[in-house]
Design a protein around this motif. Structure first.
Motif, PDB file in Angstrom:
ATOM      1  N   SER A  91       0.833  -1.204   0.000  1.00 28.55           N
ATOM      2  CA  SER A  91       0.000   0.000   0.000  1.00 28.55           C
ATOM      3  C   SER A  91       0.863   1.248   0.000  1.00 28.55           C
ATOM      4  O   SER A  91       1.809   1.349   0.792  1.00 28.55           O
ATOM      5  CB  SER A  91      -0.917   0.010   1.224  1.00 28.55           C
ATOM      6  N   PHE A  92       0.504   2.191  -0.845  1.00 28.77           N
ATOM      7  CA  PHE A  92       1.260   3.431  -0.911  1.00 28.77           C
ATOM      8  C   PHE A  92       0.811   4.377   0.192  1.00 28.77           C
ATOM      9  O   PHE A  92      -0.370   4.416   0.559  1.00 28.77           O
ATOM     10  CB  PHE A  92       1.086   4.101  -2.277  1.00 28.77           C
ATOM     11  N   ALA A 124     -10.555   5.804   1.498  1.00 27.05           N
ATOM     12  CA  ALA A 124      -9.568   6.781   1.966  1.00 27.05           C
ATOM     13  C   ALA A 124      -8.590   7.137   0.853  1.00 27.05           C
ATOM     14  O   ALA A 124      -8.216   8.309   0.681  1.00 27.05           O
ATOM     15  CB  ALA A 124      -8.819   6.232   3.177  1.00 27.05           C
ATOM     16  N   ASP A 125      -8.165   6.124   0.077  1.00 29.85           N
ATOM     17  CA  ASP A 125      -7.259   6.390  -1.049  1.00 29.85           C
ATOM     18  C   ASP A 125      -7.925   7.292  -2.084  1.00 29.85           C
ATOM     19  O   ASP A 125      -7.310   8.221  -2.622  1.00 29.85           O
ATOM     20  CB  ASP A 125      -6.839   5.080  -1.719  1.00 29.85           C
ATOM     21  N   ALA A 126      -9.192   7.018  -2.372  1.00 25.02           N
ATOM     22  CA  ALA A 126      -9.920   7.856  -3.335  1.00 25.02           C
ATOM     23  C   ALA A 126      -9.970   9.294  -2.838  1.00 25.02           C
ATOM     24  O   ALA A 126      -9.807  10.246  -3.613  1.00 25.02           O
ATOM     25  CB  ALA A 126     -11.328   7.309  -3.538  1.00 25.02           C
ATOM     26  N   PRO A 169     -18.650   4.322  -7.089  1.00 32.06           N
ATOM     27  CA  PRO A 169     -19.463   5.556  -7.084  1.00 32.06           C
ATOM     28  C   PRO A 169     -20.697   5.505  -6.192  1.00 32.06           C
ATOM     29  O   PRO A 169     -21.131   6.532  -5.687  1.00 32.06           O
ATOM     30  CB  PRO A 169     -19.849   5.713  -8.561  1.00 32.06           C
ATOM     31  N   ARG A 170     -21.274   4.329  -5.991  1.00 36.24           N
ATOM     32  CA  ARG A 170     -22.509   4.229  -5.204  1.00 36.24           C
ATOM     33  C   ARG A 170     -22.253   3.889  -3.735  1.00 36.24           C
ATOM     34  O   ARG A 170     -23.187   3.831  -2.944  1.00 36.24           O
ATOM     35  CB  ARG A 170     -23.428   3.187  -5.822  1.00 36.24           C
ATOM     36  N   ASP A 171     -21.028   3.638  -3.396  1.00 39.41           N
ATOM     37  CA  ASP A 171     -20.672   3.287  -2.021  1.00 39.41           C
ATOM     38  C   ASP A 171     -20.666   4.549  -1.152  1.00 39.41           C
ATOM     39  O   ASP A 171     -20.056   5.557  -1.509  1.00 39.41           O
ATOM     40  CB  ASP A 171     -19.293   2.626  -2.009  1.00 39.41           C
ATOM     41  N   LYS A 172     -21.327   4.499   0.005  1.00 36.17           N
ATOM     42  CA  LYS A 172     -21.437   5.668   0.869  1.00 36.17           C
ATOM     43  C   LYS A 172     -20.067   6.162   1.342  1.00 36.17           C
ATOM     44  O   LYS A 172     -19.839   7.370   1.441  1.00 36.17           O
ATOM     45  CB  LYS A 172     -22.310   5.341   2.079  1.00 36.17           C
ATOM     46  N   ALA A 173     -19.163   5.239   1.631  1.00 35.52           N
ATOM     47  CA  ALA A 173     -17.834   5.633   2.116  1.00 35.52           C
ATOM     48  C   ALA A 173     -17.069   6.397   1.049  1.00 35.52           C
ATOM     49  O   ALA A 173     -16.388   7.382   1.337  1.00 35.52           O
ATOM     50  CB  ALA A 173     -17.052   4.398   2.558  1.00 35.52           C
ATOM     51  N   TYR A 174     -17.176   5.947  -0.197  1.00 26.48           N
ATOM     52  CA  TYR A 174     -16.495   6.633  -1.300  1.00 26.48           C
ATOM     53  C   TYR A 174     -17.116   8.009  -1.536  1.00 26.48           C
ATOM     54  O   TYR A 174     -16.411   8.991  -1.764  1.00 26.48           O
ATOM     55  CB  TYR A 174     -16.554   5.795  -2.571  1.00 26.48           C
ATOM     56  N   LYS A 175     -18.433   8.072  -1.499  1.00 23.62           N
ATOM     57  CA  LYS A 175     -19.104   9.359  -1.679  1.00 23.62           C
ATOM     58  C   LYS A 175     -18.678  10.345  -0.599  1.00 23.62           C
ATOM     59  O   LYS A 175     -18.381  11.514  -0.876  1.00 23.62           O
ATOM     60  CB  LYS A 175     -20.618   9.177  -1.641  1.00 23.62           C
ATOM     61  N   ALA A 176     -18.639   9.862   0.646  1.00 22.71           N
ATOM     62  CA  ALA A 176     -18.254  10.724   1.762  1.00 22.71           C
ATOM     63  C   ALA A 176     -16.807  11.189   1.627  1.00 22.71           C
ATOM     64  O   ALA A 176     -16.482  12.347   1.912  1.00 22.71           O
ATOM     65  CB  ALA A 176     -18.447   9.984   3.082  1.00 22.71           C
ATOM     66  N   ALA A 177     -15.918  10.286   1.182  1.00 19.66           N
ATOM     67  CA  ALA A 177     -14.507  10.635   1.022  1.00 19.66           C
ATOM     68  C   ALA A 177     -14.328  11.727  -0.024  1.00 19.66           C
ATOM     69  O   ALA A 177     -13.529  12.656   0.150  1.00 19.66           O
ATOM     70  CB  ALA A 177     -13.700   9.395   0.642  1.00 19.66           C
ATOM     71  N   LEU A 178     -15.092  11.619  -1.127  1.00 16.53           N
ATOM     72  CA  LEU A 178     -14.983  12.635  -2.182  1.00 16.53           C
ATOM     73  C   LEU A 178     -15.586  13.962  -1.741  1.00 16.53           C
ATOM     74  O   LEU A 178     -15.039  15.032  -2.037  1.00 16.53           O
ATOM     75  CB  LEU A 178     -15.628  12.145  -3.469  1.00 16.53           C
TER      76      LEU A 178
END
Length: 508
Positions: A91-92, A124-126, A169-178
């Motif tokens: 992981s980077f 988190a990476d996104a 795109p539809r994942d709540k965690a990804y939406k929140a991160a963006l």
């Protein structure tokens, strides 16, 4: 502002000006990073070799452009260095991703759309990749002949849209991160705009007016003390510093409150909109960048607005101590004694040690509300730059545990910082035969002396930390990663993270 979106589209069919991929520095040459598999396959698995032939090594911040493979709708591939291949789990580091995205975005300023196929293991990476792209695409061109809207026609506008691949795109965690990335980046870039604005356009009343407008937009309570209110209230530090200017000082209080908050943070920012040094005039060569001496106020302003936009369950109050430090017949003189808002008297031995004077009044005002913690942010001393260089800010505190917490928050968001002591023996150097304390002490350890001075104006029993951002607040060198030339917005992300940790109950 650059738009930020997530996509699951195949990279080959994505209509964009460029595709950004990551490349790491391996022991035997560049190594294609996760996320770039489809691009590498289109090069018959030889992308690393092609990049090496073009001189790429995978070193951090390195940007290499090459034609996209046949059949791709994007014409260009941009390979950006991530640094060494991770030794442990592959992981980077978060800031390596943030810096890589920033470097690529800077290389693509003027493009309408770019797809980022960098390593994304989780939401988190996104988020950090999105943040890096938005911060790296920052451009301040308001004062250029072809700036603003015309810049797009000249190819100088910020990147139009950053599309992140590999997310959900539809994942709540990804939406929140963006959403978080957009909010923090927009507010940090607001701080950069303020820092970069010339001092003839951003004086204390103008800064206060901007704060009032933004406060109304985001539901913050705002209070502005003008010169009459400051005189009536006994704010001798701010008034003394601003007395030499034709433009009067201001003290701005911005309050964000949450109905679910259990803690209260106070952020105090030094806001010297221009610092000539006053009667103790700065030497030639030291005045040209002094519009940045309000970077602390810009940081705390941006942080409280970000907290409001994120809806954090913590109360945050920001205090902007705004003045212009100029020499004139009405300016404060070395030898003058100022009575501060706290009632303590200060002998002014050097009018270029003005930041601590305006902060002292604001710190005492903040202490009156008895917050759980106070953090002040200031471009305070050249001594801190001598100690830590131009990219690292110093952290001093009256509580070792709190200093550690602030340091850890800074490291978590990728802001270089270092804990500094407050040696008690240096306090004696500020003893004054005339007043309660002098605004100068021993020359050696000047950054620590300034911290000891500020400590005198923090209310009893309140945890306090002082961030001296004199080095990283304004980048006079070439841009790097997501950091532009000029105002950087240093400490904004650290303050926002502190507010998030406090809201979550994770900050003692």
């Amino acid at each position: 502002m650059t738009a930020l979106t997530l996509s699951t589209s195949a990279v080959s069919g994505l209509r964009a000006d460029a595709i950004v991929v990551g490349v790491a520095k391996g022991t035997d040459g560049p190594v294609v990073a996760p996320g770039a598999e489809a691009v590498d396959k289109a090069y018959d698995g030889k992308l690393a070799g092609v990049l090496e032939t073009l001189g790429a090594s995978g070193a951090e911040g390195e940007v290499t452009k090459l034609p996209a493979p046949s059949g791709f709708k994007a014409p260009v591939v941009v390979a950006v260095g991530l640094g060494a291949v991770p030794e442990k789990d592959g992981s980077f580091d978060a800031d390596a991703l943030r810096r890589a995205a920033g470097s690529a975005a800077r290389a693509l300023v003027g493009a309408k759309k770019a797809a980022f196929a960098l390593p994304v293991a989780d939401a988190a990476d996104a988020g950090v990749i999105g943040e890096g792209a938005l911060l790296g695409a920052y451009v301040f061109d308001a004062y250029k002949e072809n700036g603003g809207k015309d810049a797009a026609k000249k190819g100088k506008a910020p990147l139009g849209e950053a599309v992140l691949l590999g997310g959900k795109p539809r994942d709540k965690a990804y939406k929140a991160a963006l959403e978080r990335a957009v909010t923090v980046s927009e507010e940090l870039n607001r701080a950069r705009d303020l820092i970069n604005t010339p001092p003839n356009d951003l004086n204390p009343p103008a800064f206060a007016a901007i704060a009032q407008t933004v406060a109304k937009e985001h539901g913050l309570k705002v209070q502005v003390l003008d010169e009459k209110a400051l005189a009536k209230g006994g704010y001798g530090g701010i008034l003394g510093v601003g007395s030499g200017s034709a433009t009067p000082p201001r003290l701005v209080k911005l309050s964000y409150t949450s109905s679910k908050a259990k803690k209260h943070l106070a952020f105090v920012g030094k806001g010297i909109t221009y610092d000539s040094g006053g009667i103790s005039l700065k030497p030639a060569g030291h005045n040209e960048t002094m519009k940045c001496d309000m970077s602390g106020a810009a940081a705390v302003f941006a942080a409280v607005v970000a907290a409001a936009r994120l809806g954090l369950e913590v109360n945050v109050t920001a205090y902007l101590a705004l003045a212009e430090n100029m020499p004139s017949g009405s300016a404060a003189r070395p030898g003058d004694v100022l009575r501060m808002y706290s009632g303590k008297t200060v002998e002014v031995l050097n009018t270029d040690a003005e930041g601590r004077l305006v902060l002292a009044d604001a710190l005492w005002m903040a202490s009156e509300e008895k917050p759980d913690a106070i953090v002040d942010v200031a471009t305070l001393t050249g001594a801190m730059m001598l100690a830590l260089g131009s990219r690292t800010f110093g952290i001093m505190a009256n509580d070792d545990a709190f200093r550690t917490a602030v340091h850890e928050a800074a490291e978590e968001v990728g802001e270089p910082a270092w804990p500094m002591p407050l040696p008690e023996h240096l306090r004696k150097g500020m003893d004054s035969a005339t007043a309660d304390i002098a605004n100068m002490g021993e020359r050696m350890g000047g950054g620590l002396v300034a911290g000891l001075f500020l400590r005198e104006f923090v209310g009893e029993g309140i945890s306090w930390a002082h961030l001296d951002i004199a080095g990283p607040a304004f980048n006079e060198q070439a841009p790097f990663g997501y950091t532009p030339k000029g105002g950087t917005g240093s400490a904004v992300r650290t303050l926002v993270r502190l507010a998030e940790l406090t809201a979550a109950g994770d900050l003692g």
